[in-house]
Design an enzyme around this catalytic site. Structure first.
Site, short mmCIF file in Angstrom:
data_model
loop_
_atom_site.label_atom_id
_atom_site.label_comp_id
_atom_site.label_asym_id
_atom_site.label_seq_id
_atom_site.Cartn_x
_atom_site.Cartn_y
_atom_site.Cartn_z
N ASP A 37 -55.41 40.05 8.17
CA ASP A 37 -54.13 40.56 8.68
C ASP A 37 -53.67 39.61 9.79
O ASP A 37 -54.32 39.50 10.83
CB ASP A 37 -54.34 41.98 9.23
CG ASP A 37 -53.04 42.58 9.77
OD1 ASP A 37 -52.06 41.84 9.95
OD2 ASP A 37 -53.04 43.80 10.02
N ALA A 61 -45.44 36.94 5.21
CA ALA A 61 -44.22 37.20 5.97
C ALA A 61 -43.75 38.61 5.71
O ALA A 61 -44.18 39.26 4.75
CB ALA A 61 -43.12 36.21 5.56
N TYR A 62 -42.87 39.07 6.57
CA TYR A 62 -42.11 40.31 6.33
C TYR A 62 -40.82 39.83 5.68
O TYR A 62 -40.01 39.16 6.33
CB TYR A 62 -41.85 41.02 7.66
CG TYR A 62 -41.09 42.32 7.51
CD1 TYR A 62 -41.74 43.54 7.69
CD2 TYR A 62 -39.74 42.33 7.19
CE1 TYR A 62 -41.05 44.74 7.56
CE2 TYR A 62 -39.05 43.53 7.04
CZ TYR A 62 -39.71 44.72 7.24
OH TYR A 62 -39.02 45.91 7.09
N THR A 63 -40.62 40.15 4.38
CA THR A 63 -39.48 39.55 3.66
C THR A 63 -38.43 40.58 3.21
O THR A 63 -37.51 40.22 2.48
CB THR A 63 -39.98 38.78 2.42
OG1 THR A 63 -40.76 39.66 1.62
CG2 THR A 63 -40.81 37.57 2.81
N THR A 102 -36.65 29.94 6.57
CA THR A 102 -35.58 30.38 5.67
C THR A 102 -34.20 29.83 6.03
O THR A 102 -33.92 29.54 7.19
CB THR A 102 -35.52 31.92 5.69
OG1 THR A 102 -34.37 32.38 5.01
CG2 THR A 102 -35.45 32.46 7.11
N ASP A 103 -33.34 29.75 5.00
CA ASP A 103 -31.93 29.41 5.22
C ASP A 103 -31.22 30.50 6.03
O ASP A 103 -30.15 30.26 6.58
CB ASP A 103 -31.22 29.22 3.86
CG ASP A 103 -31.32 30.44 2.96
OD1 ASP A 103 -32.34 31.16 3.04
OD2 ASP A 103 -30.40 30.69 2.16
N TYR A 126 -33.96 39.95 10.11
CA TYR A 126 -34.92 39.09 9.40
C TYR A 126 -34.73 37.63 9.85
O TYR A 126 -35.70 36.95 10.20
CB TYR A 126 -34.70 39.23 7.89
CG TYR A 126 -35.43 38.20 7.05
CD1 TYR A 126 -36.81 38.26 6.87
CD2 TYR A 126 -34.74 37.13 6.46
CE1 TYR A 126 -37.49 37.30 6.11
CE2 TYR A 126 -35.40 36.18 5.70
CZ TYR A 126 -36.76 36.26 5.52
OH TYR A 126 -37.43 35.31 4.78
N LYS A 130 -37.43 35.25 11.82
CA LYS A 130 -37.95 33.98 11.26
C LYS A 130 -37.66 32.82 12.22
O LYS A 130 -38.49 31.93 12.38
CB LYS A 130 -37.33 33.71 9.88
CG LYS A 130 -37.75 34.68 8.78
CD LYS A 130 -39.24 34.59 8.40
CE LYS A 130 -39.60 33.32 7.68
NZ LYS A 130 -41.03 33.35 7.26
N TRP A 151 -33.54 31.58 -1.17
CA TRP A 151 -33.35 32.35 -2.41
C TRP A 151 -34.54 32.20 -3.37
O TRP A 151 -34.37 31.85 -4.54
CB TRP A 151 -32.06 31.93 -3.11
CG TRP A 151 -30.79 32.13 -2.35
CD1 TRP A 151 -30.62 32.24 -0.99
CD2 TRP A 151 -29.46 32.24 -2.90
NE1 TRP A 151 -29.30 32.41 -0.67
CE2 TRP A 151 -28.56 32.41 -1.83
CE3 TRP A 151 -28.94 32.20 -4.19
CZ2 TRP A 151 -27.19 32.55 -2.01
CZ3 TRP A 151 -27.58 32.33 -4.37
CH2 TRP A 151 -26.71 32.50 -3.30
N1 LIG Z 1 -38.17 35.58 -0.81
C1 LIG Z 1 -37.16 34.80 -0.45
O1 LIG Z 1 -36.05 34.86 -1.02
C2 LIG Z 1 -37.33 33.78 0.64
C3 LIG Z 1 -36.26 32.95 0.98
C4 LIG Z 1 -36.44 32.00 1.99
C5 LIG Z 1 -37.65 31.91 2.66
N2 LIG Z 1 -38.67 32.76 2.32
C6 LIG Z 1 -39.95 32.63 3.05
O2 LIG Z 1 -40.90 32.11 2.15
C7 LIG Z 1 -42.19 32.62 2.46
C8 LIG Z 1 -42.83 33.19 1.21
O3 LIG Z 1 -41.99 34.23 0.72
P1 LIG Z 1 -42.40 35.13 -0.52
O4 LIG Z 1 -41.15 35.48 -1.24
O5 LIG Z 1 -43.55 34.51 -1.23
O6 LIG Z 1 -42.89 36.45 0.26
P2 LIG Z 1 -43.57 37.75 -0.35
O7 LIG Z 1 -43.58 37.70 -1.83
O8 LIG Z 1 -42.95 38.92 0.36
O9 LIG Z 1 -45.08 37.57 0.12
C9 LIG Z 1 -45.49 37.74 1.43
C10 LIG Z 1 -46.92 38.23 1.40
O10 LIG Z 1 -47.37 38.41 2.76
C11 LIG Z 1 -48.06 39.64 2.82
N3 LIG Z 1 -48.13 40.15 4.18
C12 LIG Z 1 -47.24 40.95 4.83
N4 LIG Z 1 -47.72 41.25 6.06
C13 LIG Z 1 -48.91 40.62 6.18
C14 LIG Z 1 -49.88 40.57 7.22
N5 LIG Z 1 -49.71 41.24 8.37
N6 LIG Z 1 -51.00 39.83 7.02
C15 LIG Z 1 -51.19 39.15 5.86
N7 LIG Z 1 -50.31 39.20 4.83
C16 LIG Z 1 -49.17 39.92 4.98
C17 LIG Z 1 -47.25 40.53 1.91
O11 LIG Z 1 -47.93 41.72 1.60
P3 LIG Z 1 -47.01 43.05 1.25
O12 LIG Z 1 -46.25 42.71 0.02
O13 LIG Z 1 -48.07 44.10 1.08
O14 LIG Z 1 -46.14 43.24 2.45
C18 LIG Z 1 -47.06 39.60 0.72
O15 LIG Z 1 -48.18 39.62 -0.15
C19 LIG Z 1 -41.98 33.62 3.60
O16 LIG Z 1 -42.22 32.98 4.82
C20 LIG Z 1 -40.51 33.97 3.51
O17 LIG Z 1 -39.97 34.36 4.76
C21 LIG Z 1 -38.54 33.68 1.32
#
Ligand SMILES: NC(=O)c1ccc[n+]([C@@H]2O[C@H](COP(=O)([O-])OP(=O)(O)OC[C@H]3O[C@@H](n4cnc5c(N)ncnc54)[C@H](OP(=O)(O)O)[C@@H]3O)[C@@H](O)[C@H]2O)c1
Length: 285
Positions: A37, A61-63, A102-103, A126, A130, A151
């Site tokens: 964690d 991340a918290y997404t 993120t963007d 959010y 970030k 995205w």
């Molecule tokens: N998704 C997008 O569109 C997007 C766009 C731009 C940038 N990003 C960035 O890209 C990165 C990867 O995104 P992603 O889409 O792969 O995210 P994701 O699918 O939401 O995966 C994030 C993972 O982190 C876990 N997590 C949450 N809190 C945690 C904690 N305290 N300790 C350890 N793990 C934890 C989540 O578990 P739970 O699911 O149980 O919460 C999930 O498995 C992130 O930094 C995000 O901000 C994402």
């Protein structure tokens, strides 16, 4: 090279897991919240002391962009405070930190692709959390690579592409926002990019920010329409304005990012978003 991956059950983490056979010389330690964690400083410190990674690829991340408007503290804890812990420990133990941002750190009032030096003015909780994560890294000053992406979609978890695929198969028509412009990015391509950077053995002196997305630009309407066309679905997609589909969090109207710096430092061949979308949709069928 020993690589600790956080948040490895998420879209990006699972995309990295899917590619590790291409990198037999790397040793991976995949963790999600149940194993590590990231909001628990003592747990990260003892994990690092026990496993001695050379690199942390920080995918956790918290997404939940809209939910963050109600869960400000939790979003900040995961996206900023915990990133500060990782940065502090990366500095102490001389670990390279690769962090994903993120963007949504941009306000979207530009009409020119954002460069890394452009002023970040997030318009959502959010986005603010970030940006605070990026600032926590810069304040602590480990050797770190911050990659801003946009995205993200993939074969895994919940994302726009999978939602549209499901809805377009169920409904005759969909209304999708056409006045927000950005770049869809296949998490598989971002995973490839991160692994290639590691393979290049690039080590920044301090913190370096890069923009990485697929090539091209689109609105959410273009993105949805392309999915329907690739899958030859009968659904008709209609463009609507942001105000016709109100959501709790504001999104930037324009968040295309300039990738010249990334190309100069690493490699210039970045897949075009429509090509990568096709690959992802093929993998899903
Ligand atoms: N998704 C997008 O569109 C997007 C766009 C731009 C940038 N990003 C960035 O890209 C990165 C990867 O995104 P992603 O889409 O792969 O995210 P994701 O699918 O939401 O995966 C994030 C993972 O982190 C876990 N997590 C949450 N809190 C945690 C904690 N305290 N300790 C350890 N793990 C934890 C989540 O578990 P739970 O699911 O149980 O919460 C999930 O498995 C992130 O930094 C995000 O901000 C994402």
């Amino acid at each position: 090279m020993k690589i600790l991956v956080t948040g490895s059950d998420g879209q990006l983490g699972r995309s990295i897991q899917q590619r590790i056979s291409l990198y037999p010389d790397f040793s991976f330690d995949f963790t999600d919240i149940d194993q590590l964690d990231i909001t628990d400083y003592a747990a990260i410190k003892s994990h690092i002391e026990n496993t001695k990674p050379d690199v942390i690829v920080h995918c956790a991340a918290y997404t939940a962009v809209d939910k963050a408007e109600e869960e400000k503290e939790r979003a900040h804890l995961i996206n900023a405070t915990a990133v500060g812990y990782l940065a502090q420990l990366a500095l102490e133990y001389k670990i390279l930190l690769i962090h994903i941002s993120t963007d949504f750190v941009f306000d979207g009032f530009s009409n020119k692709a954002y460069i890394e030096e452009d002023s970040a003015q997030p318009i959502s909780i959010y986005g603010k959390s970030k940006l605070a994560g990026e600032e926590a890294i810069i304040k602590n000053g480990p050797n770190a690579i911050i990659i801003r992406t946009s995205w993200l979609y993939s074969e895994y978890g919940h994302n726009f592409a999978k939602t549209i695929l499901r809805l377009a198969a169920e409904r005759p028509e969909l209304k999708i926002v056409s006045d927000q412009i950005g770049t869809p990015t296949y998490a598989g391509d971002l995973a490839d990019a991160i692994l290639k950077i590691l393979n290049l053995n690039y080590r920044p002196n301090g913190v370096q920010i890069f923009h990485y997305s697929n090539e091209g630009m689109a609105s959410w309407y273009d993105f949805a329409k392309e999915i329907v066309e690739i899958k030859k679905l009968a659904c008709i997609v209609h463009p609507i304005k942001t105000e016709e589909y109100p959501l709790p969090a504001s999104r930037p109207a324009y968040s295309v990012m300039n990738k010249e710096k990334f190309k100069r430092y690493f490699f210039s061949e970045i897949p075009e978003w429509k090509k990568s979308l096709k690959i992802c949709l093929e993998n899903l069928s």
